[in-house]
Scaffold this active site. Structure first.
Site, PDB file in Angstrom:
ATOM      1  N   HIS A  85       0.854  -1.191   0.000  1.00  0.00           N
ATOM      2  CA  HIS A  85       0.000   0.000   0.000  1.00  0.00           C
ATOM      3  C   HIS A  85       0.891   1.242   0.000  1.00  0.00           C
ATOM      4  O   HIS A  85       1.996   1.234   0.545  1.00  0.00           O
ATOM      5  CB  HIS A  85      -0.932  -0.005   1.220  1.00  0.00           C
ATOM      6  CG  HIS A  85      -1.982   1.046   1.134  1.00  0.00           C
ATOM      7  ND1 HIS A  85      -1.752   2.354   1.508  1.00  0.00           N
ATOM      8  CD2 HIS A  85      -3.257   1.001   0.685  1.00  0.00           C
ATOM      9  CE1 HIS A  85      -2.858   3.053   1.285  1.00  0.00           C
ATOM     10  NE2 HIS A  85      -3.779   2.253   0.793  1.00  0.00           N
ATOM     11  N   GLU A 133      -3.338   3.422  -7.170  1.00  0.00           N
ATOM     12  CA  GLU A 133      -3.805   4.471  -6.254  1.00  0.00           C
ATOM     13  C   GLU A 133      -2.831   5.644  -6.303  1.00  0.00           C
ATOM     14  O   GLU A 133      -1.748   5.561  -5.716  1.00  0.00           O
ATOM     15  CB  GLU A 133      -3.829   3.958  -4.807  1.00  0.00           C
ATOM     16  CG  GLU A 133      -4.866   2.919  -4.503  1.00  0.00           C
ATOM     17  CD  GLU A 133      -5.170   2.848  -3.000  1.00  0.00           C
ATOM     18  OE1 GLU A 133      -6.342   2.745  -2.677  1.00  0.00           O
ATOM     19  OE2 GLU A 133      -4.238   2.914  -2.183  1.00  0.00           O
TER      20      GLU A 133
END
Ligand code: G3P
EC number: 5.3.1.1
Length: 214
Positions: A85, A133
């Protein structure tokens, strides 16, 4: 469409959100999972919701104090895990070893990436899914599908160039059903989102709004 609700380290009630996600997922038929803090995995999984880890460490059983062992994540009831992430970036070799750890215990894997170029690189490591992202949009409420749609279509192309069976998700700023529909129209098979649910005053209403147009 797959929706992964990442609770990060937000000061929310993970059980309240897990139960809301379970109920909205059951009622709508939309596949929605929750990724809580590692210490909350068991309690969240006990609600019956699909439960994911936020991370697993690139290690096996052994002298790895402070690690998040894939075996422990699976034992707690998780069925999948994110890796890399934007808020927990890994070296390429550690993504590779984290994937091996997850696969060892049968966890589904989604590797995050900042941009389409990184999507291509991590897709080559063979995860089940990749998620693009853009970090600058995370937590802003401005959806990637509106602010930077090319990043989604380019990520889909980059992943398909490596493996046409890999799933591509997108995330950052997504909080409404309209955002989900836009993501799907751009070729994403799922979304990652956090603040739109974890920081909502009424998580059930936020989730119902998300799945309403699907
Ligand atoms: O993992 C999903 C996350 O980074 C997106 O955060 O708050 O923009 O939905 P948010």
């Amino acid at each position: 469409m797959f929706v992964l609700v990442n609770l990060k380290a937000y000061p929310c009630d993970p059980i309240e959100i897990a139960e809301a996600v379970r109920d909205v997922s059951d009622a709508s038929g939309v596949d929605i999972a929750v990724a809580p803090q590692t210490a909350h995995l068991s309690q969240v999984a006990e609600t019956g919701v699909e439960t994911w880890g936020q991370h697993v460490s690139p290690v096996e059983h052994g002298s790895h104090t402070g690690s998040t062992l894939a075996e422990a994540v699976a034992d707690a009831g998780a069925t999948g895990t994110m890796l890399n992430h934007s808020e927990n970036r890994l070296k390429l070799a550690d993504i590779d070893a984290g994937l091996a750890a997850a696969e060892r215990v049968g966890l589904d894997t989604t590797v995050c990436a900042n941009n389409p170029e990184q999507v291509g690189a991590v897709a080559a490591l063979g995860p089940d899914a990749v998620a693009v992202e853009p970090p600058e949009l995370i937590g802003t409420g401005t959806p990637v599908s509106k602010a930077d749609p090319d990043i989604v279509t380019d990520a889909v192309a980059a992943a398909e160039a490596v493996d046409e069976n890999i799933s591509v998700f997108c995330g950052a700023g997504i909080s409404t059903g309209e955002d989900l529909v836009s993501a799907r129209e751009l070729g994403a098979e799922g979304v990652l989102l956090a603040s739109g649910v974890a920081k909502a005053d009424d998580p059930i209403a936020a989730l119902e709004d998300l799945v309403e147009p699907l």
